[in-house]
Design an enzyme around this catalytic site. Sequence first.
Site, PDB file in Angstrom:
ATOM      1  N   ILE A  47       1.294  -1.368   0.293  1.00  0.00           N
ATOM      2  CA  ILE A  47       0.239   0.341  -0.083  1.00  0.00           C
ATOM      3  C   ILE A  47       0.881   1.405  -0.128  1.00  0.00           C
ATOM      4  CG2 ILE A  47      -2.141  -1.327   1.021  1.00  0.00           C
ATOM      5  CD1 ILE A  47      -1.153   0.210   3.327  1.00  0.00           C
TER       6      ILE A  47
ATOM      7  N   TYR B 296       7.512 -11.290  26.095  1.00  0.00           N
ATOM      8  CA  TYR B 296       7.538 -10.637  24.593  1.00  0.00           C
ATOM      9  C   TYR B 296       6.185 -12.241  23.623  1.00  0.00           C
ATOM     10  CZ  TYR B 296       8.842  -9.801  19.404  1.00  0.00           C
ATOM     11  OH  TYR B 296       8.313  -9.328  18.227  1.00  0.00           O
TER      12      TYR B 296
END
Length: 320
Positions: A45, A196
Amino acid sequence: MEIYGMVTGKAGKSGFGSASTAEDVTHSIDAKHLTAIITGGTSGIGLEAARVLGMRGAHVIIAARNAKAANESKEMILQTNPNARINYLQLDLSSIKSIRSFVHEFLALNLSLNILINNAGVMFCPFQLTEDGIESQFATNHIGHFLLTNLLLDKMKSSSKESGVEGRIVNLSSIAHTYTYTEGIMFDYINDPDRYSDKKAYGQSKLANLLHSNALSRKLQEEDVNITINSVHPGLVTTNLFRHSGLGMSVFKAMSFFLWKNIPQGAATTCYVALHPDLKGVTGKYFADCNVTTTSNFATDISLADKLWDFSTKLIDSLH
């Protein structure tokens, strides 16, 4: 975002919807007087936004890491539009040194700057630290764009003042901002590998994009500066961002195929927010399918936004 509108492509209040393309939403807009920087404008994009802004006459600076990919993208755009004004400057958003170097090179060109599209990003990466010692998704998606925007802000202010043309900053966020850590931003454990989660770390970075937009919007309004900043969710689009996705994402995509956009549709909201005259003066909003939509409660938390601003500033200062 309403599922019905996403599936059917039905236009919202703006006159556009999920089926609209970047060319649709910029039809007849003359951008010859504008200069735009687009990060990550070499694929997906970002490349489509660069192509369409160039088609509308804007001078586009593609900011990207890979010189070969950037030059190939430039040539591709020029093949379809020989009159396009497209340039490339090297930028690695995971590197503070590279960001400062990019800004130095851009300012040396003595161009105006009217539009900044913070498009580049990484997603679902395995845990790793950048050369500056920051978790890679937070560093690239938020810290890099936070610093880039701050370093270019004076140029945008002077360009707006001299030309009388409204400056616009567009931050690419995501609906993924709703899927983050329990506290929203895990300030004390940004670089902790044991805590994480690749998915939540991505959501955290996209939440940070929204918080950054909202905080800067308030600051610019307080200064009475003719610059707006908004965030966008481009939609579900198959791009290089998904290179770290596994089987689970493939299954999800197969089950939700009716929600996915092609790249021209995915770039529509970015181009709409960057160029459309109906958005003059609109700032601090979150757009999806070219219409204002709602965010999570974290995204509208002013104290969280201020805390992130201070945290980001101190982190960058500690590396300077």
